[in-house]
Design an enzyme around this catalytic site. Structure first.
Site, PDB file in Angstrom:
ATOM      1  N   LYS A 281      -7.739  -4.987   4.844  1.00  0.00           N
ATOM      2  CA  LYS A 281      -6.412  -4.612   5.333  1.00  0.00           C
ATOM      3  C   LYS A 281      -5.400  -5.699   4.959  1.00  0.00           C
ATOM      4  CE  LYS A 281      -8.252  -0.971   7.166  1.00  0.00           C
ATOM      5  NZ  LYS A 281      -8.252   0.234   6.325  1.00  0.00           N
TER       6      LYS A 281
ATOM      7  N   GLU B  48      -4.638  -0.809  -1.298  1.00  0.00           N
ATOM      8  CA  GLU B  48      -5.944  -0.879  -0.632  1.00  0.00           C
ATOM      9  C   GLU B  48      -6.894   0.005  -1.420  1.00  0.00           C
ATOM     10  OE1 GLU B  48      -6.075   0.194   3.530  1.00  0.00           O
ATOM     11  OE2 GLU B  48      -8.266   0.023   3.589  1.00  0.00           O
TER      12      GLU B  48
ATOM     13  N   VAL C  65       3.251   0.212   4.203  1.00  0.00           N
ATOM     14  CA  VAL C  65       2.513   0.941   5.246  1.00  0.00           C
ATOM     15  C   VAL C  65       1.094   0.398   5.369  1.00  0.00           C
ATOM     16  CG1 VAL C  65       3.854   3.032   4.865  1.00  0.00           C
ATOM     17  CG2 VAL C  65       1.733   2.743   3.593  1.00  0.00           C
TER      18      VAL C  65
ATOM     19  N   LYS D 220      -6.725  -4.822  -3.057  1.00  0.00           N
ATOM     20  CA  LYS D 220      -7.345  -5.543  -1.943  1.00  0.00           C
ATOM     21  C   LYS D 220      -8.371  -4.648  -1.244  1.00  0.00           C
ATOM     22  CE  LYS D 220      -3.541  -4.450   1.254  1.00  0.00           C
ATOM     23  NZ  LYS D 220      -4.271  -3.591   2.175  1.00  0.00           N
TER      24      LYS D 220
ATOM     25  N   GLN E  61       8.059 -14.253  21.346  1.00  0.00           N
ATOM     26  CA  GLN E  61       7.750 -15.678  21.540  1.00  0.00           C
ATOM     27  C   GLN E  61       8.358 -16.548  20.434  1.00  0.00           C
ATOM     28  OE1 GLN E  61       3.589 -16.357  23.128  1.00  0.00           O
ATOM     29  NE2 GLN E  61       3.336 -14.288  22.319  1.00  0.00           N
TER      30      GLN E  61
ATOM     31  N   CYS F 242      -2.141  -2.614   7.694  1.00  0.00           N
ATOM     32  CA  CYS F 242      -2.140  -3.528   6.541  1.00  0.00           C
ATOM     33  C   CYS F 242      -0.916  -4.432   6.494  1.00  0.00           C
ATOM     34  CB  CYS F 242      -2.288  -2.726   5.260  1.00  0.00           C
ATOM     35  SG  CYS F 242      -3.937  -1.995   5.137  1.00  0.00           S
TER      36      CYS F 242
ATOM     37  N   ASP G  82       0.786  -1.244   0.000  1.00  0.00           N
ATOM     38  CA  ASP G  82       0.000   0.000   0.000  1.00  0.00           C
ATOM     39  C   ASP G  82       0.822   1.300   0.000  1.00  0.00           C
ATOM     40  OD1 ASP G  82      -1.907  -1.951   0.256  1.00  0.00           O
ATOM     41  OD2 ASP G  82      -2.754  -1.235   2.136  1.00  0.00           O
TER      42      ASP G  82
HETATM   43  C1  C5J Z   1      -3.076   0.622   5.526  1.00  0.00           C
HETATM   44  C2  C5J Z   1      -4.807   1.785   6.684  1.00  0.00           C
HETATM   45  N1  C5J Z   1      -2.559   0.437   4.306  1.00  0.00           N
HETATM   46  N2  C5J Z   1      -4.022   2.155   7.677  1.00  0.00           N
HETATM   47  N3  C5J Z   1      -4.304   1.176   5.578  1.00  0.00           N
HETATM   48  O1  C5J Z   1      -2.439   0.338   6.513  1.00  0.00           O
HETATM   49  O2  C5J Z   1      -5.989   2.023   6.707  1.00  0.00           O
END
Ligand code: C5J
Length: 222
Positions: A133, A73, A158, A130, A203, A163, A25
């Site tokens: 997320k 996204e 990001v 997509k 973990q 995401c 994204d």
């Molecule tokens: C992503 C969001 N790409 N934060 N989208 O993390 O809504």
């Protein structure tokens, strides 16, 4: 095989032939000034800071000729893939599908939904649109990875805790070994990024591994 000995919480070993890079994204609406992210009150300079490292990671993976995947996204123009629960959540000044500074917010084909020019996909690279997320939900990603014999994923993009983390968790549950490049991922909230890195590798790498770009590069060129 490549051994990233500096990875946390312990060395990450991968075969480039079965490894893909997934860049999540890196879209204009999240990263550029004047986009959707900024209209929500976020400081987009935080996200812009990772662009050079992400570009270097892309260049490395292209030079090594591994599979490269980009995600965006975004939703269909008729919003038929947008749940009301996602559209109506909270009280933002702009909702998905509304006209925004760079076209309709998070709608495929609009300027804001495009990947920033510095990280533009090259011909032959997979671009996954997509609606959620996570990049596995309602996309052809699983089939594409299977067809290409991929078992390891290197992640960038990001935002770290939304995401990127969601996709890493989806991938982990599907049996992929996941490495997150720490300086090629970012959040609008530094504390959330730091917490996510900790969660991923806690973990005994419960979700996956993390490493700096230079640690991956040094191991790969060794
Ligand atoms: C992503 C969001 N790409 N934060 N989208 O993390 O809504």
């Amino acid at each position: 095989m490549v051994d990233v000995n500096a990875a946390q919480p312990f060395p990450f070993t991968f075969d480039p032939a079965t490894t893909a890079l997934v860049v999540i994204d890196m879209q204009r609406d999240f990263i550029e000034p004047g986009g959707f992210g900024e209209t929500l009150g976020n400081d987009v300079s935080l996200l812009q800071a990772i662009v050079p490292t992400t570009a270097a990671l892309l260049a490395l993976c292209r030079a090594k000729e591994i599979m490269v995947i980009h995600t965006r996204e975004c939703h269909r123009p008729d919003l038929s893939d947008l749940f009301a629960a996602k559209r109506d959540r909270g009280q933002p000044s702009l909702r998905i599908g509304d006209p925004g500074p760079m076209g309709r917010i998070l709608v495929a084909g609009e300027d804001g939904a495009e990947i920033i020019p510095e990280l533009s996909p090259m011909s032959g690279e997979l671009v996954i649109d997509k609606p959620g997320k996570g990049a596995f939900y309602a996309t052809p990603l699983t089939d594409q990875l299977r067809q290409n014999g991929i078992t390891n994923l290197i992640f960038a993009g990001v935002t770290t805790e939304v995401c990127v983390q969601t996709t890493m968790r989806e991938a982990n549950d599907r049996g992929y070994n996941c490495l997150l490049i720490e300086d090629a991922t970012e959040s609008y909230f530094p504390a959330f990024k730091a917490a996510t890195l900790e969660m991923v590798r806690a973990q005994g790498a419960i979700v996956g591994w993390t490493a700096l770009f230079e640690q991956l590069e040094a191991a790969w060129n060794d």
